[in-house]
Each structure stands twice: as C-alpha cells, then as structure tokens.
Design a protein around this motif. Structure first.
Motif, PDB file in Angstrom:
ATOM      1  N   LEU A 153      13.500  -4.221   0.908  1.00 47.17           N
ATOM      2  CA  LEU A 153      12.622  -5.142   2.050  1.00 47.17           C
ATOM      3  C   LEU A 153      11.526  -5.552   0.996  1.00 47.17           C
ATOM      4  CD1 LEU A 153      11.771  -6.159   4.437  1.00 47.17           C
ATOM      5  CD2 LEU A 153      10.812  -3.965   5.130  1.00 47.17           C
ATOM      6  N   ARG A 154      11.237  -6.656   1.036  1.00 43.48           N
ATOM      7  CA  ARG A 154       9.900  -7.463   0.265  1.00 43.48           C
ATOM      8  C   ARG A 154       8.888  -8.015   1.372  1.00 43.48           C
ATOM      9  NH1 ARG A 154      11.967  -8.289  -5.523  1.00 43.48           N
ATOM     10  NH2 ARG A 154      13.981  -7.349  -5.409  1.00 43.48           N
ATOM     11  N   LEU A 155       7.767  -7.527   1.459  1.00 44.10           N
ATOM     12  CA  LEU A 155       6.948  -8.044   2.293  1.00 44.10           C
ATOM     13  C   LEU A 155       5.544  -8.593   1.634  1.00 44.10           C
ATOM     14  CD1 LEU A 155       7.497  -6.022   5.757  1.00 44.10           C
ATOM     15  CD2 LEU A 155       8.226  -8.477   5.241  1.00 44.10           C
ATOM     16  N   THR A 156       4.928  -9.457   1.873  1.00 42.32           N
ATOM     17  CA  THR A 156       3.767  -9.822   1.277  1.00 42.32           C
ATOM     18  C   THR A 156       2.446  -9.835   2.165  1.00 42.32           C
ATOM     19  OG1 THR A 156       4.912 -11.050  -0.294  1.00 42.32           O
ATOM     20  CG2 THR A 156       2.533 -11.300  -0.255  1.00 42.32           C
ATOM     21  N   ASP A 157       1.611  -9.082   1.802  1.00 43.13           N
ATOM     22  CA  ASP A 157       0.512  -9.042   2.995  1.00 43.13           C
ATOM     23  C   ASP A 157      -0.443 -10.227   2.855  1.00 43.13           C
ATOM     24  OD1 ASP A 157      -1.300  -8.787   0.707  1.00 43.13           O
ATOM     25  OD2 ASP A 157      -1.936  -6.610   1.432  1.00 43.13           O
ATOM     26  N   GLU A 158      -1.363 -10.500   3.723  1.00 48.41           N
ATOM     27  CA  GLU A 158      -2.367 -11.549   3.624  1.00 48.41           C
ATOM     28  C   GLU A 158      -3.141 -11.922   2.438  1.00 48.41           C
ATOM     29  OE1 GLU A 158      -5.513  -9.845   6.711  1.00 48.41           O
ATOM     30  OE2 GLU A 158      -4.148 -11.178   8.029  1.00 48.41           O
ATOM     31  N   LYS A 159      -3.458 -10.945   1.584  1.00 48.58           N
ATOM     32  CA  LYS A 159      -4.068 -10.767   0.444  1.00 48.58           C
ATOM     33  C   LYS A 159      -3.135 -11.264  -0.795  1.00 48.58           C
ATOM     34  CE  LYS A 159      -7.724  -8.248   2.103  1.00 48.58           C
ATOM     35  NZ  LYS A 159      -8.629  -6.601   1.880  1.00 48.58           N
ATOM     36  N   GLY A 160      -1.749 -11.342  -0.340  1.00 51.71           N
ATOM     37  CA  GLY A 160      -0.863 -11.539  -1.558  1.00 51.71           C
ATOM     38  C   GLY A 160      -0.214 -10.293  -2.190  1.00 51.71           C
ATOM     39  N   LYS A 161      -0.468  -9.103  -1.612  1.00 50.63           N
ATOM     40  CA  LYS A 161      -0.030  -7.854  -2.219  1.00 50.63           C
ATOM     41  C   LYS A 161       1.271  -7.638  -1.770  1.00 50.63           C
ATOM     42  CE  LYS A 161      -1.169  -3.678  -0.952  1.00 50.63           C
ATOM     43  NZ  LYS A 161      -1.963  -2.517  -0.305  1.00 50.63           N
ATOM     44  N   LEU A 162       2.205  -7.322  -2.816  1.00 52.00           N
ATOM     45  CA  LEU A 162       3.602  -7.345  -2.292  1.00 52.00           C
ATOM     46  C   LEU A 162       4.017  -5.733  -2.358  1.00 52.00           C
ATOM     47  CD1 LEU A 162       6.553  -8.457  -2.144  1.00 52.00           C
ATOM     48  CD2 LEU A 162       6.883  -7.914  -4.650  1.00 52.00           C
ATOM     49  N   THR A 163       4.887  -5.472  -0.938  1.00 52.51           N
ATOM     50  CA  THR A 163       5.285  -4.135  -0.698  1.00 52.51           C
ATOM     51  C   THR A 163       6.663  -4.339  -0.924  1.00 52.51           C
ATOM     52  OG1 THR A 163       3.283  -3.837   0.750  1.00 52.51           O
ATOM     53  CG2 THR A 163       5.162  -2.265   1.170  1.00 52.51           C
ATOM     54  N   VAL A 164       7.304  -3.380  -1.361  1.00 50.60           N
ATOM     55  CA  VAL A 164       8.747  -3.205  -1.665  1.00 50.60           C
ATOM     56  C   VAL A 164       9.515  -1.788  -1.081  1.00 50.60           C
ATOM     57  CG1 VAL A 164      10.725  -3.397  -3.304  1.00 50.60           C
ATOM     58  CG2 VAL A 164       8.844  -4.845  -3.669  1.00 50.60           C
ATOM     59  N   VAL A 165      10.309  -1.664   0.007  1.00 52.16           N
ATOM     60  CA  VAL A 165      10.869  -0.696   0.414  1.00 52.16           C
ATOM     61  C   VAL A 165      12.297  -0.670   0.344  1.00 52.16           C
ATOM     62  CG1 VAL A 165      11.005   0.890   2.411  1.00 52.16           C
ATOM     63  CG2 VAL A 165       8.834  -0.434   2.115  1.00 52.16           C
ATOM     64  N   PRO A 166      13.013   0.436  -0.187  1.00 53.27           N
ATOM     65  CA  PRO A 166      14.369   0.481   0.077  1.00 53.27           C
ATOM     66  C   PRO A 166      14.961   0.307   1.217  1.00 53.27           C
ATOM     67  CG  PRO A 166      13.466   2.037  -1.338  1.00 53.27           C
ATOM     68  CD  PRO A 166      12.534   1.435  -0.573  1.00 53.27           C
ATOM     69  N   GLY A 167      15.744  -0.467   1.643  1.00 52.84           N
ATOM     70  CA  GLY A 167      16.270  -0.928   2.973  1.00 52.84           C
ATOM     71  C   GLY A 167      17.070   0.272   3.536  1.00 52.84           C
ATOM     72  N   GLY A 168      17.624   1.122   2.666  1.00 53.40           N
ATOM     73  CA  GLY A 168      18.298   2.328   3.304  1.00 53.40           C
ATOM     74  C   GLY A 168      17.569   3.422   3.530  1.00 53.40           C
ATOM     75  N   LEU A 169      16.360   3.364   3.181  1.00 55.42           N
ATOM     76  CA  LEU A 169      15.335   4.683   3.562  1.00 55.42           C
ATOM     77  C   LEU A 169      14.266   4.107   4.566  1.00 55.42           C
ATOM     78  CD1 LEU A 169      14.214   5.552  -0.070  1.00 55.42           C
ATOM     79  CD2 LEU A 169      16.089   6.577   1.380  1.00 55.42           C
ATOM     80  N   ILE A 170      14.560   3.192   5.291  1.00 56.73           N
ATOM     81  CA  ILE A 170      13.733   2.522   6.286  1.00 56.73           C
ATOM     82  C   ILE A 170      14.141   3.200   7.710  1.00 56.73           C
ATOM     83  CG2 ILE A 170      12.949   0.659   7.915  1.00 56.73           C
ATOM     84  CD1 ILE A 170      13.546  -1.170   5.530  1.00 56.73           C
ATOM     85  N   ALA A 171      12.997   4.209   8.296  1.00 54.42           N
ATOM     86  CA  ALA A 171      13.147   4.699   9.561  1.00 54.42           C
ATOM     87  C   ALA A 171      12.753   4.051  10.530  1.00 54.42           C
ATOM     88  CB  ALA A 171      12.372   6.115   9.348  1.00 54.42           C
ATOM     89  N   TYR A 172      11.888   3.160  10.751  1.00 53.77           N
ATOM     90  CA  TYR A 172      11.430   2.467  11.596  1.00 53.77           C
ATOM     91  C   TYR A 172      10.513   1.186  11.216  1.00 53.77           C
ATOM     92  CZ  TYR A 172       6.993   5.115  11.779  1.00 53.77           C
ATOM     93  OH  TYR A 172       6.000   5.575  11.556  1.00 53.77           O
ATOM     94  N   VAL A 173      10.292   0.380  12.148  1.00 45.78           N
ATOM     95  CA  VAL A 173       9.414  -0.793  11.665  1.00 45.78           C
ATOM     96  C   VAL A 173       8.916  -1.099  13.156  1.00 45.78           C
ATOM     97  CG1 VAL A 173       8.998  -3.172  10.793  1.00 45.78           C
ATOM     98  CG2 VAL A 173      10.743  -1.557   9.757  1.00 45.78           C
ATOM     99  N   GLU A 174       7.388  -0.966  13.104  1.00 44.25           N
ATOM    100  CA  GLU A 174       6.652  -1.712  14.326  1.00 44.25           C
ATOM    101  C   GLU A 174       5.741  -2.940  13.820  1.00 44.25           C
ATOM    102  OE1 GLU A 174       3.769   1.422  15.584  1.00 44.25           O
ATOM    103  OE2 GLU A 174       5.136   2.887  15.905  1.00 44.25           O
ATOM    104  N   ILE A 175       6.135  -3.775  14.704  1.00 40.31           N
ATOM    105  CA  ILE A 175       5.316  -5.342  14.535  1.00 40.31           C
ATOM    106  C   ILE A 175       4.664  -5.366  15.683  1.00 40.31           C
ATOM    107  CG2 ILE A 175       5.777  -7.637  14.337  1.00 40.31           C
ATOM    108  CD1 ILE A 175       8.664  -6.918  13.444  1.00 40.31           C
TER     109      ILE A 175
END
Length: 74
Positions: A39-61
């Motif tokens: 999972l690749r998400l970029t924040d508002e300052k351009g910083k890239l965060t990468v998380v393995p999809g198989g290790l995601i426990a939950y996501v709050e939006i």
C-alpha cells in the motif's frame, strides 16, 4: 483528511494527512490487501508511506479538517 493505518504486531499506528479522496484511499487499501502487494500513500507534504498489504490490521479514514485560527475556522 487524516488516515490511520494499524499494522499487525506493531503497537503504534501510522497516521498521515492525505490530499486523496476517501474513495481513492479505500480503493488502494482494497487492492493492496486483496493482492498482498504494498500500500503506497503520499501525504500532503509529499512523503511516501509504504505498508505491506498483508500486514494491514485496519484503516481509519477521517474527514477533512478545517484549519483553526484563533477562535474561528477557515
């Protein structure tokens, strides 16, 4: 908008502010979890965060937050 990602076996969650729409974040999370890719998400300052999809426990939006100035909001 604020996105919080819980990772299995990690006590702290990943928190980032994203310019993406909630639908785009949900689609990216669903794709990463279903296919076991990153999972690749970029924040508002351009910083890239990468998380393995198989290790995601939950996501709050969260909803987009308005900037506070003094006692009012912008």
């Amino acid at each position: 908008m604020e996105v919080k990602i819980g990772v299995r076996d990690v006590p702290r969650e990943i928190v980032l502010e994203s310019d993406s729409t909630p639908d785009n974040v949900v689609a990216a999370v669903e794709s990463a979890v279903a296919s076991g890719t990153l999972l690749r998400l970029t924040d508002e300052k351009g910083k890239l965060t990468v998380v393995p999809g198989g290790l995601i426990a939950y996501v709050e939006i969260g909803a987009a937050e308005t900037r506070r100035v003094g006692f009012g909001t912008l």
